[in-house]
Design an enzyme around this catalytic site. Structure first.
Site, PDB file in Angstrom:
ATOM      1  N   PHE A 158       0.577  -1.112   0.018  1.00 40.47           N
ATOM      2  CA  PHE A 158      -0.379   0.436  -0.082  1.00 40.47           C
ATOM      3  C   PHE A 158       0.999   1.257   0.096  1.00 40.47           C
ATOM      4  O   PHE A 158       0.367   2.206  -0.284  1.00 40.47           O
ATOM      5  CB  PHE A 158      -0.596  -0.106   0.901  1.00 40.47           C
ATOM      6  N   CYS A 272      -0.647   2.430 -10.860  1.00 41.27           N
ATOM      7  CA  CYS A 272      -1.840   1.882  -9.912  1.00 41.27           C
ATOM      8  C   CYS A 272      -3.364   2.347 -10.555  1.00 41.27           C
ATOM      9  O   CYS A 272      -4.096   1.728 -10.528  1.00 41.27           O
ATOM     10  CB  CYS A 272      -1.328   2.298  -8.534  1.00 41.27           C
TER      11      CYS A 272
END
Ligand code: UDX
Ligand code: ADP
Length: 481
Positions: A158, A272
């Site tokens: 993350f 992403c």
């Protein structure tokens, strides 16, 4: 000593493994990659990626318990835990083109693991992949295993670029997904014990494989959705005279909404967000959920709209043409504190202006000339393939584009300035000096809301800030829809 090998020395693999090595002196970490120049850079003083704090971490452990190598087979064979952090491009051809993930690199990594392994291993999915990839990889491994046992875990990353080291040191959470069998649970515990060296136990979440895989796509979709929501509001603010920064502040004060990821911008970029949402859309379509797919697709549509709205505003403000006018582009990276240009909104904005025959002078403190030229000629989605498959530059460079070494050189003689990355230096440069060297009327189009618009207006600039009340000039020249 536990041995970890990570396949893929990119933006995720490199920093993540460096931090694991730093925090776990009892573990040997080897990062391997098929790209020789990339590994050579990791072994040099000029690391292949710019990331605040990374140099320091690498210097502390490289040569002790952190190594970078191109000998993929040897280090995979020796490892107890193999992380896979290779690129997962969007397919450009065939079934699911423009949406589905191309798992060629993943499959090749999995086949290598199966081929060279002589002992049982935990294989950790680190790159973002479509839900159920782990299951497919498991099949490749077990069908080629020669009796060796593999446990697959999903451990999505993350970290955000520009703050990768901070994010790795103090993660909001670490997520580990695995099989619900006793062997799967044991593998989860092994990986958990690695992170437990520095991450508090209550921040290490464990789930089943698919929840972990989907959580990564969902987190990125939710974050991107906030940006598209605020960007949609920014268009309405410009039309009504509201100020998007005031609206964001006011709604962010609601503790249920929270203040983060509410900055209106020229659009989100990065490797992403778009890719993961396209993936999500494709998975929804494949599972017979067209309405859900349509919902998430809209997040990307608004992002594209925001970029073209910006280009339209530039062109319409400058008497409906930028043909042969010099426009300075300040910032090309997809956000500050990174040299990464993957899916940066600057690419679409520059292409839009070039489409109207503008002459661009581009300055970014971290992005190389070669990279900018390559980005401007590259086809959509080609960026996620290894360099040798990408078009060469500067042989085929874009003629109307030049690269400047600083903001003053970029803006000299320009008709307008577009700020496309929120680098700190763009807040403090001498705009009076810049104004004096520009053609008049001189325009600033701030795609990141970094400048003090009032101060610039005092100097004499016509200023456009995303989602802010418009100058009289801009009101008279409404942007083409
Ligand atoms: C993102 C996720 O944040 C991270 O958790 C995941 O692992 C990878 O994808 P990253 O793409 O590195 O990280 O950067 P992020 O900070 O999320 O920014 C993405 C884009 O959104 C940038 O172009 C940024 O400028 C833009 N952005 C972000 C906005 O336009 N407004 C905001 O309020 C926040
Ligand atoms: P990310 O941003 O997800 O880290 P990158 O594109 O920066 O992605 O990095 C992925 C890396 O994986 C690249 O350096 C690429 O060379 C490497 N790679 C891809 N396939 C393989 C493979 N089969 N074996 C080893 N390395 C690989």
């Amino acid at each position: 000593m536990v041995k970890i090998c990570c396949i893929g020395a990119g933006y995720v693999g490199g920093p993540t493994m460096a931090v694991i090595a730093l925090k776990c002196p009892d573990i040997e970490v080897v990062v391997v990659d098929i790209s020789e120049p990339r590994i050579a850079a990791w072994n040099s003083d000029q690391l292949p990626i710019y990331e605040p704090g990374l140099d320091d971490v690498v210097k502390q452990c490289r040569g002790k318990n952190l190594f970078f190598s191109t000998d993929v087979e040897k280090h995979v064979a020796e490892a107890d835990i193999v992380f896979v952090s290779v690129n997962t491009p969007t397919k450009t051809q065939g079934l699911g083109a423009g949406k589905a993930a191309d798992l060629t690199y993943w499959e090749s990594a999995a086949r290598t693991i199966a081929d060279v392994s002589k002992s049982d291993k935990i294989v950790v999915e680190k790159s973002t992949v479509p839900v159920k990839t782990a299951e497919a990889i498991e099949k490749i491994l077990t069908h080629n295993s020669k009796g060796i046992k593999f446990q697959i875990l999903s451990n999505p990353e993350f970290l955000a670029e520009g703050t990768a080291i901070e994010d790795l040191f103090l993660p909001d959470r670490v997520l580990i997904g695995g099989r619900e069998t006793p062997e799967g649970q044991k593998a989860i515990q092994s990986l958990k014990s690695v992170y437990a060296h520095w991450v508090p136990e209550d921040r290490i979440l464990t789930t089943n494989l698919w929840s972990a895989e989907l959580s990564k796509l969902a987190a990125n979709a939710f974050l991107a959705q906030r940006i598209s929501s605020v960007n949609a509001m920014s268009a309405l603010c410009e039309a009504t005279g509201a100020d998007v920064a005031e609206v964001s502040y006011a709604i962010g004060k609601d503790s249920r909404i929270g203040p983060k990821f509410l900055n209106a911008s020229v659009g989100f970029g990065g490797s992403c967000f778009q890719k993961d949402i396209l993936n999500l859309v494709y998975i929804c379509e494949c599972n017979g959920l067209p309405e859900v797919a349509e919902y998430w697709k809209q997040v990307i549509k608004i992002n594209d709209h925001q970029k073209s709205r910006f280009v339209n505003r530039v062109v319409s403000s400058m008497f409906n043409t930028v043909s042969q006018k010099k426009i300075a582009i300040l910032g090309f990276a997809f956000k500050k504190d990174t040299g990464d240009t993957r899916e940066t909104p600057a690419i679409d904005v520059c292409k839009g202006l070039l489409g109207d025959k503008a002459v661009l002078s581009i300055y970014d403190p971290q992005v190389t000339e070669d990279q900018i030229q390559r980005d401007l000629i590259m086809k959509k989605f080609d960026w996620d393939h290894p360099l040798h498959l990408q078009p060469k530059s500067p042989k085929s460079s874009v003629k109307q584009v030049s690269i400047a070494w600083d903001a003053y050189e970029a803006t000299k003689g320009a008709h307008g300035i577009c700020i496309l990355t929120e680098w700190e230096e763009f807040k403090t440069i001498d705009y009076k000096k810049i104004y004096d060297s520009m053609q008049k009327p001189a325009f600033v189009f701030d795609g990141r809301n970094v400048v003090n618009a009032e101060a610039l207006r005092e100097i004499g600039f016509i200023v456009y800030s995303i989602g802010k009340p418009l100058d009289a000039w801009l009101k008279d020249m409404p942007a083409i829809a």
